[in-house]
Design a protein around this motif. Structure first.
Motif, PDB file in Angstrom:
ATOM      1  N   LEU A  37      37.058  68.998  51.647  1.00 10.28           N
ATOM      2  CA  LEU A  37      37.283  67.717  50.718  1.00 10.28           C
ATOM      3  C   LEU A  37      38.466  68.108  49.554  1.00 10.28           C
ATOM      4  N   PRO A  69      35.561  69.480  45.776  1.00 13.06           N
ATOM      5  CA  PRO A  69      34.401  68.761  45.314  1.00 13.06           C
ATOM      6  C   PRO A  69      33.767  69.301  43.909  1.00 13.06           C
ATOM      7  N   GLY A  70      32.607  68.819  43.346  1.00 12.77           N
ATOM      8  CA  GLY A  70      31.964  69.265  42.098  1.00 12.77           C
ATOM      9  C   GLY A  70      32.669  68.675  41.086  1.00 12.77           C
ATOM     10  N   LEU A 107      30.040  63.759  41.945  1.00 16.66           N
ATOM     11  CA  LEU A 107      28.722  64.125  41.492  1.00 16.66           C
ATOM     12  C   LEU A 107      28.445  63.071  40.355  1.00 16.66           C
TER      13      LEU A 107
END
Ligand SMILES: Nc1nc(=O)c2c([nH]1)NC[C@@H]1CN(c3ccc(C(=O)N[C@@H](CCC(=O)O)C(=O)O)cc3)C=[N+]21
Length: 298
Positions: free
Chosen positions: A252, A272-273, A277
């Motif tokens: 990603l 991500p992260g 989220l």
């Protein structure tokens, strides 16, 4: 210039998840109310399946009622509409999310219009979009809400007068983020594919929101030094390492060229992260809000 602060989507989304979990427990104990979320997934897109699974798992972990309806890509429009109408009428369901984009041949606008505005936890219905644009209470799309939480984690409530540039004008992300920034008294520019000299427009931004869906499109030299960068992009691309790429492995990345951007930005969300989220956490929050409003508790 020192390295940008990385805005921690995991920590912020965990905090929201904890708040939602506590609120759900309270609603159950004091009012016998269990917020319920229905996710509708049409077709087999593997990336969508990941998100849908995460929404299901997170809502159950928060103590909510959660159902996922999977329909084949060739489902008839009338059958999809009938499912949404059934969910509108189901008293155990307070939030309805139809995963977008829908497969070709299905009329997205007609489906979204069918969702009851009271259960529209994606904030896509014109009633919610209109209410948001007039500053009235509304169900607000989850990614924009999550993006604002991340922004305020950096800038606090000092958003007034800041120059914000939103790249992208979708009804799910670009437009509602622009509305929220405007409500926070930012000076807002919405840029898009027809914007002339996009790099120069971006360089004006104290707050730069990338919501275009093009991997690593926003370059480091488009970023004003010290700016806060919110990267909404979730793009699956082959690994840079040619051996892994040849194995068909993907990863990603966002809409911002992340590593070079770290050298220029003041703060940035990772992918991500990051925003992804927050989107899931805010979806649960919206479902609780919808349940309370439907039950007359707000
Ligand atoms: N009606 C509708 N509403 C949506 O909100 C919606 C949608 N359709 N269609 C698809 C996009 C995409 N989306 C994501 C949500 C969570 C993550 C997410 O949790 N991402 C994690 C991990 C993802 C992974 O590792 O695969 C992260 O960024 O760290 C990503 C993407 C919601 N969307």
């Amino acid at each position: 210039m020192s390295q940008a602060r990385i805005i921690d989507g995991k920590a912020l989304s965990d905090r929201i998840q904890d708040e939602v979990t506590a609120e759900v427990a309270k609603l159950k104990a004091e009012h016998g109310l269990t917020p319920g979320l229905a996710v509708v997934l049409v077709g087999e897109d593997p990336a969508s399946q990941v998100y849908v699974r995460s929404k299901g798992e997170r809502s159950k972990a928060a103590g909510m009622h959660s159902v996922t309806h999977r329909l084949p890509a060739d489902v008839a429009q009338a059958e999809l509409i009938a499912l949404v109408e059934k969910l509108n009428a189901d008293p155990a369901i307070h939030g309805i999310l139809v995963q977008l984009p829908l497969p070709k041949g299905l009329d997205e606008k007609a489906v979204i219009t069918t969702i009851s505005p009271d259960k529209d936890v994606d904030g896509l219905h014109v009633v919610n979009a209109g209410r948001l644009s007039q500053g009235l209470p509304a169900l607000v799309p989850c990614t924009p809400v999550g993006s604002m939480v991340m922004l305020r984690d950096v800038l606090g409530d000092n958003l007034a007068g800041k120059r914000a540039v939103v790249v992208g004008r979708s009804i799910l992300v670009g437009r509602p983020i622009a509305q929220l920034l405007l409500q926070a008294d930012c000076t807002v520019t919405i840029a898009h594919s027809r914007t002339v000299d996009l790099p120069a427009v971006c360089r004006e931004a104290d707050i730069l929101v990338a919501a275009v869906g093009r991997p690593r499109m926003i370059q480091a030299d488009w970023i004003k030094p010290g700016a806060t960068v919110i990267d909404v992009g979730i793009n699956r691309v082959p690994f840079d390492d040619p051996i892994k790429a040849a194995e068909g492995k993907t990863k990603l990345v966002g809409d911002v060229a992340y590593k070079p951007a770290l050298q220029v930005a003041g703060a940035i969300t990772p992918v991500p992260g990051g925003v992804g989220l927050m989107t899931v956490a805010c979806l649960l929050q919206n479902t609780v809000t919808a349940a309370k409003r439907i039950a007359g508790l707000e």
